[in-house]
Write a protein that holds these residues in place. Structure first.
Motif, PDB file in Angstrom:
ATOM      1  N   TYR A  62       0.839  -1.202   0.000  1.00 15.67           N
ATOM      2  CA  TYR A  62       0.000   0.000   0.000  1.00 15.67           C
ATOM      3  C   TYR A  62       0.875   1.255   0.000  1.00 15.67           C
ATOM      4  O   TYR A  62       2.087   1.182   0.263  1.00 15.67           O
ATOM      5  CB  TYR A  62      -0.919  -0.001   1.220  1.00 15.67           C
ATOM      6  CG  TYR A  62      -0.174  -0.075   2.536  1.00 15.67           C
ATOM      7  CD1 TYR A  62       0.210   1.075   3.223  1.00 15.67           C
ATOM      8  CD2 TYR A  62       0.151  -1.306   3.101  1.00 15.67           C
ATOM      9  CE1 TYR A  62       0.901   1.010   4.418  1.00 15.67           C
ATOM     10  CE2 TYR A  62       0.835  -1.384   4.303  1.00 15.67           C
ATOM     11  CZ  TYR A  62       1.200  -0.225   4.963  1.00 15.67           C
ATOM     12  OH  TYR A  62       1.894  -0.294   6.142  1.00 15.67           O
ATOM     13  N   ARG A 251      -3.526   2.683  -9.617  1.00 18.11           N
ATOM     14  CA  ARG A 251      -3.925   1.483  -8.869  1.00 18.11           C
ATOM     15  C   ARG A 251      -5.030   1.740  -7.842  1.00 18.11           C
ATOM     16  O   ARG A 251      -5.546   0.808  -7.251  1.00 18.11           O
ATOM     17  CB  ARG A 251      -2.701   0.889  -8.170  1.00 18.11           C
ATOM     18  CG  ARG A 251      -1.590   0.457  -9.126  1.00 18.11           C
ATOM     19  CD  ARG A 251      -0.392  -0.103  -8.378  1.00 18.11           C
ATOM     20  NE  ARG A 251      -0.754  -1.269  -7.570  1.00 18.11           N
ATOM     21  CZ  ARG A 251       0.060  -1.843  -6.692  1.00 18.11           C
ATOM     22  NH1 ARG A 251       1.283  -1.328  -6.490  1.00 18.11           N
ATOM     23  NH2 ARG A 251      -0.332  -2.893  -5.997  1.00 18.11           N
ATOM     24  N   GLY A 252      -5.360   3.013  -7.614  1.00 21.61           N
ATOM     25  CA  GLY A 252      -6.420   3.331  -6.661  1.00 21.61           C
ATOM     26  C   GLY A 252      -5.879   3.749  -5.306  1.00 21.61           C
ATOM     27  O   GLY A 252      -4.757   3.382  -4.937  1.00 21.61           O
ATOM     28  N   HIS A 255      -5.212   0.700  -2.827  1.00 22.25           N
ATOM     29  CA  HIS A 255      -4.520  -0.475  -3.341  1.00 22.25           C
ATOM     30  C   HIS A 255      -3.589  -1.067  -2.271  1.00 22.25           C
ATOM     31  O   HIS A 255      -2.921  -0.342  -1.544  1.00 22.25           O
ATOM     32  CB  HIS A 255      -3.713  -0.120  -4.601  1.00 22.25           C
ATOM     33  CG  HIS A 255      -2.453   0.659  -4.316  1.00 22.25           C
ATOM     34  ND1 HIS A 255      -2.445   2.034  -4.229  1.00 22.25           N
ATOM     35  CD2 HIS A 255      -1.169   0.253  -4.087  1.00 22.25           C
ATOM     36  CE1 HIS A 255      -1.217   2.446  -3.972  1.00 22.25           C
ATOM     37  NE2 HIS A 255      -0.435   1.395  -3.879  1.00 22.25           N
TER      38      HIS A 255
END
Length: 335
Positions: A62, A251-252, A255
């Protein structure tokens, strides 16, 4: 004479009432300290463990900047919830209203920026060292805090505090001795350097924040926290844009998040709230017991979670650090 006896008898219920009130106040104070000590101990000991647990193959899946943003956001929300409770109990007063002056608000960006760097740095430190070593080295901020008090606030350090600083440095070093390898120290040079930088940042931010908190003791602590965390949120957004903008866009935002990551974020948020409460109402014994027990608890849990080997140097170093923390507290109380 009869009147005097009657007056004494009339005063007896009042005396008993005052005594009972004082006793009740003492019991509630003891309960509050016990709860804060236990909470701070559990939160502190699990902090390094959760960061280490959130790693995958020696790195983080992350974005640590998004995690830090959520920590600051959660702390801000918690402060607002507590503030709403104060408004329900007391109403909106001069000391608990959110509106403030520019002179008060302009004090918060500096510690907010320092805490941001310090908080991000702790993730990188745990890439090099284990959770128990992290818990030990965190205590270096006691030395930096004491020296910064001496430099900027002109507070004299007594002999007990200087002795505590020396013991603390020796304890941290002893705990990192490696008797089963060619390397003398378990922690790499990078880990030591980052730990020292983090201690300096933490010390400076802590001193600055304590000055702000105590500059107006009547000010509601949740209002002070709110403004500190607002700037923490702003700086966290800047950090996301600078460091992880492309990753977040591709990826957000969430993620790589897992349940451990969520627990870590909640832990960090609650730890920040608890530390600010201790800063506001300054109880050295709470910090001493929490810090000392947290070091041992972190080592104990790491043995089961990560296969940590509890060596004699680490155990002795932990004991020396605990004594140093206690001596430092006694030295502060003796001023």
């Amino acid at each position: 004479m009869g009147k005097d006896v009657e007056n004494v008898e009339d005063q007896e219920p009042l005396v008993h009432s005052v005594a009972n009130s004082a006793r009740s106040s003492g019991v509630s104070e003891w309960k509050r300290k016990s709860v804060v000590t236990l909470a701070l101990m559990l939160l502190t000991s699990s902090q390094g463990i959760l960061i280490a647990w959130s790693k995958r193959a020696g790195t983080y899946d992350y974005s640590i900047t998004t995690a830090n943003f959520l920590v600051e956001l959660l702390k801000c929300i918690i402060s607002l919830v507590f503030l709403l409770q104060s408004w329900r109990r007391e109403g909106v007063t001069e000391d608990n209203k959110l509106t403030t002056t520019l002179d008060e608000v302009k004090l918060y960006p500096i510690p907010a920026a320092l805490y941001l760097i310090k908080n991000l740095l702790q993730y990188y430190i745990i890439l090099y060292i284990d959770a128990p070593s992290y818990q030990i080295l965190k205590n270096l901020n006691i030395i930096s805090t004491g020296l910064l008090y001496r430099l900027f606030l002109q507070r004299r350090l007594n002999q007990i505090q200087w002795a505590a600083f020396i013991l603390l440095a020796l304890g941290c070093t002893t705990a990192q001795l490696n008797s089963s390898s060619d390397r003398v120290m378990q922690t790499p040079v990078e880990g030591w350097l980052m730990a020292i930088v983090m201690a300096l940042l933490s010390g400076f931010a802590g001193v600055y924040t304590e000055v702000i908190m105590k500059k107006r003791l009547s000010r509601n602590v949740n209002v002070q926290n709110f403004w500190l965390y607002i700037f923490g949120i702003i700086f966290s957004i800047i950090a996301i844009v600078i460091q992880d903008f492309d990753v977040v866009m591709n990826r957000g935002f969430f993620h790589g998040y897992s349940m451990v990551t969520v627990c870590m974020i909640v832990n960090h948020a609650l730890s920040g709230i608890a530390v600010s409460m201790v800063m506001k109402f300054a109880d050295n014994i709470v910090k001493v017991y929490s810090t000392s027990v947290a070091m041992l608890l972190t080592a104990f849990l790491s043995m089961f979670l990560f296969g940590f080997q509890l060596t004699l140097p680490f155990f002795l170093g932990t004991m020396v650090v605990s004594v140093a923390v206690y001596l430092h507290s006694q030295g502060k109380g003796g001023k």
